[in-house]
Scaffold this motif. Structure first.
Motif, PDB file in Angstrom:
ATOM      1  N   PHE A 135       1.006  -1.224  -0.167  1.00 49.88           N
ATOM      2  CA  PHE A 135      -0.045  -0.146  -0.029  1.00 49.88           C
ATOM      3  C   PHE A 135       0.736   1.267  -0.139  1.00 49.88           C
ATOM      4  N   LEU A 136       2.021   1.131   0.890  1.00 52.89           N
ATOM      5  CA  LEU A 136       2.822   2.477   1.120  1.00 52.89           C
ATOM      6  C   LEU A 136       3.660   2.800  -0.139  1.00 52.89           C
ATOM      7  N   GLU A 137       4.310   1.564  -0.440  1.00 53.45           N
ATOM      8  CA  GLU A 137       5.529   1.934  -1.414  1.00 53.45           C
ATOM      9  C   GLU A 137       5.211   2.696  -2.524  1.00 53.45           C
ATOM     10  N   PRO A 138       4.111   2.428  -3.269  1.00 53.91           N
ATOM     11  CA  PRO A 138       3.749   3.066  -4.466  1.00 53.91           C
ATOM     12  C   PRO A 138       3.544   4.610  -4.213  1.00 53.91           C
ATOM     13  N   THR A 139       3.156   5.024  -2.702  1.00 54.24           N
ATOM     14  CA  THR A 139       3.215   6.466  -2.505  1.00 54.24           C
ATOM     15  C   THR A 139       4.492   7.303  -2.775  1.00 54.24           C
ATOM     16  N   LEU A 140       5.612   6.437  -2.644  1.00 58.25           N
ATOM     17  CA  LEU A 140       6.863   7.090  -2.668  1.00 58.25           C
ATOM     18  C   LEU A 140       7.070   7.770  -4.026  1.00 58.25           C
ATOM     19  N   GLY A 159      -9.024  10.065  -4.059  1.00 57.66           N
ATOM     20  CA  GLY A 159      -9.897   8.698  -4.019  1.00 57.66           C
ATOM     21  C   GLY A 159      -9.139   7.509  -4.371  1.00 57.66           C
ATOM     22  N   LEU A 160      -8.168   7.739  -5.361  1.00 61.81           N
ATOM     23  CA  LEU A 160      -7.565   6.293  -5.455  1.00 61.81           C
ATOM     24  C   LEU A 160      -6.926   5.732  -4.309  1.00 61.81           C
ATOM     25  N   LEU A 161      -6.172   6.806  -3.291  1.00 66.62           N
ATOM     26  CA  LEU A 161      -5.650   6.274  -2.320  1.00 66.62           C
ATOM     27  C   LEU A 161      -6.671   5.632  -1.424  1.00 66.62           C
ATOM     28  N   GLY A 162      -7.785   6.253  -0.979  1.00 68.82           N
ATOM     29  CA  GLY A 162      -8.857   5.781  -0.412  1.00 68.82           C
ATOM     30  C   GLY A 162      -9.172   4.397  -0.767  1.00 68.82           C
ATOM     31  N   TRP A 163      -9.324   4.099  -2.127  1.00 69.54           N
ATOM     32  CA  TRP A 163      -9.739   2.982  -2.614  1.00 69.54           C
ATOM     33  C   TRP A 163      -8.657   1.863  -2.385  1.00 69.54           C
ATOM     34  N   LYS A 164      -7.469   2.079  -2.528  1.00 71.17           N
ATOM     35  CA  LYS A 164      -6.308   1.222  -2.046  1.00 71.17           C
ATOM     36  C   LYS A 164      -6.150   0.803  -0.794  1.00 71.17           C
ATOM     37  N   PHE A 165      -6.510   1.550   0.144  1.00 67.40           N
ATOM     38  CA  PHE A 165      -6.573   1.622   1.634  1.00 67.40           C
ATOM     39  C   PHE A 165      -7.674   0.584   1.658  1.00 67.40           C
ATOM     40  N   ARG A 166      -8.928   0.946   1.181  1.00 68.47           N
ATOM     41  CA  ARG A 166     -10.065  -0.138   1.362  1.00 68.47           C
ATOM     42  C   ARG A 166      -9.841  -1.465   0.995  1.00 68.47           C
ATOM     43  N   GLN A 167      -8.910  -1.717  -0.012  1.00 71.82           N
ATOM     44  CA  GLN A 167      -8.433  -2.967  -0.483  1.00 71.82           C
ATOM     45  C   GLN A 167      -7.656  -3.679   0.672  1.00 71.82           C
ATOM     46  N   LEU A 168      -7.002  -3.181   1.274  1.00 69.81           N
ATOM     47  CA  LEU A 168      -6.019  -3.613   2.468  1.00 69.81           C
ATOM     48  C   LEU A 168      -6.939  -4.528   3.435  1.00 69.81           C
TER      49      LEU A 168
END
Ligand SMILES: Cc1cc2nc3c(=O)[nH]c(=O)nc-3n(C[C@H](O)[C@H](O)[C@H](O)COP(=O)(O)OP(=O)(O)OC[C@H]3O[C@@H](n4cnc5c(N)ncnc54)[C@H](O)[C@@H]3O)c2cc1C
Length: 527
Positions: A135-140, A159-168
């Motif tokens: 989750f975090l590495e692509p944010t770098l 929104g994309l970040l929220g979506w990825k967080f949801r997928q966790l």
């Protein structure tokens, strides 16, 4: 004004060089100005004593982004990683030791010496970190979205970040804990053996003015497990020839793409007209014109020393004043006539346990107490030492039979309550040597030379305010869209045409190259 550049970059740290190389590759006319006599910033090799090639500041690599290595063909320009196996050795006062590394079998055997349960749990803990890393590495390598903006691009990325967080799923809670919690809290929950916990905890406090029980240290722990060495996740390695191997390769790539690099060229002023950057002036008065200026220096240097803060909006100045530059770090570089011979694992010459980081700090409480001293403005009475001997793996960095030895020491607070670092640093180094000698009794007599870099020296030599190795604390209030200030996480500044391209910006310190890469992308987007 001399020259007429598309972009001038202030500072040839690795991020400045990455930024320069990408801009030049895109066809821009780029000038890099570096105040020191060599390029590299904190990522350098210096021959301090004849034949001893010392990584004077940063000493191990794992974070440098593979995209950058590939795009800029750094291997063709001489960059080579040397993996470390084993990668860590922790001797304990009772004569036992813990060896760990990329070999899961070794880890299982070694951790079992202290706790069978911990040996079972370690791979599960690593899997948990790997999930959070997904989750975090692509944010770098992304420009943080601005949560206060209603631009479609920002809203889309939020929104994309929220979506990825949801997928966790349930791992989302662990991700939040990693971002906000204490390393000790996480380690106590996963493990029971003090020996394993303290070995892992050192990563959580490296460069942080914090003890493992303080909130926020879990992120520093995580920051240190996010990289890779030649494709192996979380593995730290040496760079052949020292850390300067990275920045020499970057400089070659930048020059090959057409960038110009000048050393011994300290920028004294960023020139502006009507709220726009127009170039820079050196201390000797030479001025260079450019459409854009990017600073690789930290925010204090960029906005308070190279500019008049009156040119900046008061709320931006106020946010910058909140950046914490307090640093806990002292670096001691040593030349040795022979490797340390540890009582816990005696050896004749170089042995596998010399390959990795040798940790001195036997318990979590020991680290807490070391921090307690610093909290009250005193160098630790019993410090934590992170020692490496790159010459155990890379014979090119020392004369035959001799060794380069690095001690990254905490805690050495920037602000001393009594005395000053110029008076205190040699005494503090003596204390560190005495401590290591308790574990490896041949150490002191094997010392040929030493260089002690107090926080004050780190500021003087590398231009790091307060000696802070990350160009400002890596705490939650100074990460992602808050780094370096709310509303300015996208490498732009209130001055049109002035950008940040170094560790002061997202994603912060460490030899990653991501700040320079992201800044170049945003600058190219602006044309
Ligand atoms: C002692 C120490 C140990 C570390 N260990 C590690 C490690 O093992 N691994 C790791 O990944 N990270 C490590 N780090 C952190 C890492 O080295 C830094 O976060 C990273 O190198 C920062 O790179 P940068 O390019 O953003 O900035 P810097 O390396 O700080 O470069 C900024 C450059 O700007 C120049 N500059 C400043 N002001 C001016 C001016 N006015 N005019 C011209 N030039 C100017 C400076 O001289 C410098 O060259 C360590 C740092 C230190 C200090």
């Amino acid at each position: 004004m001399a020259g007429n550049y598309d972009t001038i970059i202030i500072g040839a740290g690795h991020n400045g060089l990455v930024c320069a190389a990408y801009l030049a590759r895109a066809g821009q006319k780029v000038l890099v100005l570096e105040r020191r006599e060599l390029v590299g910033g904190c990522c350098v090799t210096e021959e301090l004593w004849p034949g001893f090639k010392v990584s004077t500041a940063a000493y191990v690599n794992s974070l440098l982004r593979p995209e950058i290595v590939r795009d800029l063909e750094l291997k063709r320009h001489g960059f080579e990683m040397l993996p470390r196996n084993p990668s860590s050795f922790t001797p304990f006062p009772d004569g036992r030791y813990l060896l760990m590394g990329p070999d899961a079998g070794l880890n299982r055997r070694e951790v079992s010496k202290f706790s069978a349960k911990d040996a079972e749990n370690l791979p599960k803990y690593e899997q948990m970190l790997a999930r959070v890393a997904e989750f975090l590495e692509p944010t770098l390598m992304m420009t943080p979205p601005d949560p206060w903006s209603s631009r479609p691009r920002d809203l889309w990325r939020l929104g994309l970040l929220g979506w990825k967080f949801r997928q966790l799923g349930p791992a989302g809670r662990q991700a939040v804990e990693v971002l906000t919690g204490s390393a000790r809290g996480i380690l106590d929950r996963w493990f029971e053996s003090e020996q394993l916990k303290v070995t892992l905890a050192t990563d959580a406090v490296i460069g942080a003015f914090a003890s493992p029980s303080m909130p926020g240290t879990a992120y520093v722990l995580f920051h240190h497990v996010m990289g890779e060495c030649d494709g192996a996740r979380g593995v730290w390695g040496y760079v052949k020839g020292g850390m300067g191997g990275i920045t020499q390769a970057l400089a070659k790539a930048a020059v090959q793409h057409g960038a110009e690099i000048r050393c011994n060229a300290e920028v004294a002023h960023i020139l502006t007209r009507g709220g726009e950057a127009t170039g820079v002036a050196l201390a000797d008065g030479t001025a260079f014109a450019a459409r854009k200026v990017a600073s690789n220096a930290d925010c204090h240097v960029t906005f308070f020393r190279l500019m008049d803060p009156k040119e900046l909006p008061p709320e931006f100045v106020d946010a910058l004043r909140r950046i914490d530059y307090n640093s806990p770090t002292c670096k001691i570089n040593v030349a040795l006539s022979e490797p340390p011979n540890f009582t816990a694992l005696p050896s004749d010459g170089v042995a596998p346990h010399h390959h990795g980081t040798m940790h001195i700090g036997p318990t979590l409480d020991y680290l807490e107490r070391a921090y307690d001293d610093a909290k009250y403005g005193r160098p630790s009475a019993a410090p934590m030492l992170e020692c490496t001997m790159a010459s155990a793996v890379d014979p090119t960095v020392a004369p035959p039979g001799r060794h380069v030895f690095s001690m990254f020491v905490q805690y050495a607070p920037t602000k001393l309550r009594e005395g000053n670092w110029d008076e205190e640093k040699e005494k503090f180094a003596d204390r560190c040597f005495d401590l290591l000698n308790e574990y490896a009794p041949n150490f002191k007599r094997s010392v040929l030379h030493r260089q002690v870099l107090s926080p004050l020296d780190l500021e003087r030599v590398y231009g790091l305010t307060g000696g802070n190795i990350f160009q400002g604390a890596m705490t939650l209030d100074n990460l992602f869209f808050l780094r370096p200030a709310p509303g300015y996480g996208n490498y732009r500044t209130p001055i049109k045409g002035l950008y940040l391209c170094g560790a002061a910006a997202h994603p912060g310190g460490g030899v990653m190259g991501a700040c320079g890469y992201n800044a170049a992308r945003e600058m190219l987007r602006d044309g």
